[in-house]
Write a protein that holds these residues in place. Structure first.
Motif, PDB file in Angstrom:
ATOM      1  N   SER A  41       0.825  -1.209   0.000  1.00 44.69           N
ATOM      2  CA  SER A  41       0.000   0.000   0.000  1.00 44.69           C
ATOM      3  C   SER A  41       0.863   1.263   0.000  1.00 44.69           C
ATOM      4  O   SER A  41       0.530   2.248  -0.663  1.00 44.69           O
ATOM      5  CB  SER A  41      -0.985   0.000   1.173  1.00 44.69           C
ATOM      6  OG  SER A  41      -0.319  -0.050   2.401  1.00 44.69           O
ATOM      7  N   ALA A  44       2.180   1.780  -3.520  1.00 47.97           N
ATOM      8  CA  ALA A  44       1.097   2.265  -4.383  1.00 47.97           C
ATOM      9  C   ALA A  44       0.846   3.749  -4.140  1.00 47.97           C
ATOM     10  O   ALA A  44       0.613   4.506  -5.089  1.00 47.97           O
ATOM     11  CB  ALA A  44      -0.172   1.452  -4.150  1.00 47.97           C
ATOM     12  N   THR A  71      -2.403  -3.437  -7.054  1.00 48.23           N
ATOM     13  CA  THR A  71      -3.803  -3.606  -6.647  1.00 48.23           C
ATOM     14  C   THR A  71      -4.205  -5.077  -6.672  1.00 48.23           C
ATOM     15  O   THR A  71      -5.095  -5.489  -5.930  1.00 48.23           O
ATOM     16  CB  THR A  71      -4.770  -2.780  -7.520  1.00 48.23           C
ATOM     17  OG1 THR A  71      -4.680  -3.208  -8.872  1.00 48.23           O
ATOM     18  CG2 THR A  71      -4.499  -1.293  -7.401  1.00 48.23           C
ATOM     19  N   VAL A  76      -4.150  -2.908  -1.699  1.00 41.76           N
ATOM     20  CA  VAL A  76      -4.218  -1.521  -2.167  1.00 41.76           C
ATOM     21  C   VAL A  76      -5.677  -1.193  -2.447  1.00 41.76           C
ATOM     22  O   VAL A  76      -6.357  -1.931  -3.156  1.00 41.76           O
ATOM     23  CB  VAL A  76      -3.372  -1.329  -3.442  1.00 41.76           C
ATOM     24  CG1 VAL A  76      -3.510   0.087  -3.974  1.00 41.76           C
ATOM     25  CG2 VAL A  76      -1.913  -1.662  -3.166  1.00 41.76           C
ATOM     26  N   ASP A  77      -6.135  -0.091  -1.885  1.00 41.36           N
ATOM     27  CA  ASP A  77      -7.499   0.336  -2.189  1.00 41.36           C
ATOM     28  C   ASP A  77      -7.474   1.750  -2.761  1.00 41.36           C
ATOM     29  O   ASP A  77      -6.418   2.365  -2.898  1.00 41.36           O
ATOM     30  CB  ASP A  77      -8.421   0.218  -0.972  1.00 41.36           C
ATOM     31  CG  ASP A  77      -7.999   1.089   0.195  1.00 41.36           C
ATOM     32  OD1 ASP A  77      -7.546   2.233  -0.029  1.00 41.36           O
ATOM     33  OD2 ASP A  77      -8.138   0.633   1.341  1.00 41.36           O
ATOM     34  N   LEU A 103      -8.028   2.194 -13.031  1.00 39.61           N
ATOM     35  CA  LEU A 103      -7.563   2.175 -11.643  1.00 39.61           C
ATOM     36  C   LEU A 103      -8.537   2.876 -10.716  1.00 39.61           C
ATOM     37  O   LEU A 103      -8.822   2.395  -9.623  1.00 39.61           O
ATOM     38  CB  LEU A 103      -6.180   2.820 -11.547  1.00 39.61           C
ATOM     39  CG  LEU A 103      -5.022   1.958 -12.041  1.00 39.61           C
ATOM     40  CD1 LEU A 103      -3.779   2.818 -12.255  1.00 39.61           C
ATOM     41  CD2 LEU A 103      -4.748   0.840 -11.061  1.00 39.61           C
ATOM     42  N   SER A 106     -11.806   0.865 -10.138  1.00 38.05           N
ATOM     43  CA  SER A 106     -11.742  -0.460  -9.494  1.00 38.05           C
ATOM     44  C   SER A 106     -11.959  -0.404  -8.000  1.00 38.05           C
ATOM     45  O   SER A 106     -11.968   0.571  -7.370  1.00 38.05           O
ATOM     46  CB  SER A 106     -10.413  -1.125  -9.779  1.00 38.05           C
ATOM     47  OG  SER A 106      -9.327  -0.339  -9.343  1.00 38.05           O
TER      48      SER A 106
END
Length: 106
Positions: A41, A44, A71, A76-77, A103, A106
Motif C-alpha cells: 500500500s 502504491a 492492486t 491496495v485500495d 484504476l 476499481s
C-alpha cells in the motif's frame, strides 16, 4: 521484503531522473510477492503521487502499470491511489487515460 530493499525501491520511485523512476516502477512489478501488506500500500501511494506529477510518458506508463499490479495483491485500495485524481486525463495518450480510469473505477 527487508527494510533496506523497501527504502531503495521508494528512492527509485521518487528519483529526479525519469529513467530511474521508470526502472523503479518496473522493478516493483517484478517483486509483487515480496511485499508485506503495508509495503504494497505504501508503494502504491508513492507511485500514485509520482504519477500525478510525472512529465515523462514512459515513466508514467510504468508507474500506472505498477499500481495496477499492486492492486492485484489485495492490499491496495482507492484511498492509497487517490492522487491519481490529480492527473489531467485530457493531456494523456488514450492508452494511459484508460489505465487511470480503470484504476480509479476499481
Amino acid at each position: 521484503m527487508e527494510s533496506r530493499e523497501f527504502i531503495e525501491m521508494a528512492r527509485k520511485v521518487v528519483d529526479v531522473e525519469p529513467r530511474t523512476r521508470e526502472r523503479g516502477a518496473d522493478e516493483i512489478t517484478d517483486r509483487l510477492s515480496a511485499y508485506s501488506p503495508s509495503q504494497a500500500s505504501a508503494l502504491a501511494t508513492l507511485l500514485s503521487a509520482a504519477a500525478a506529477s510525472e512529465g515523462e510518458v514512459s515513466a508514467l506508463e510504468s508507474q500506472l502499470h505498477a499500481i495496477l499490479e499492486l492492486t492485484s495483491t489485495g492490499h491496495v485500495d482507492l484511498n492509497h491511489i487517490s492522487q491519481l485524481h490529480d492527473i489531467r486525463l485530457q493531456d494523456l495518450p488514450s492508452q494511459l487515460r484508460e489505465y487511470v480510469t480503470d484504476l480509479l473505477d476499481s
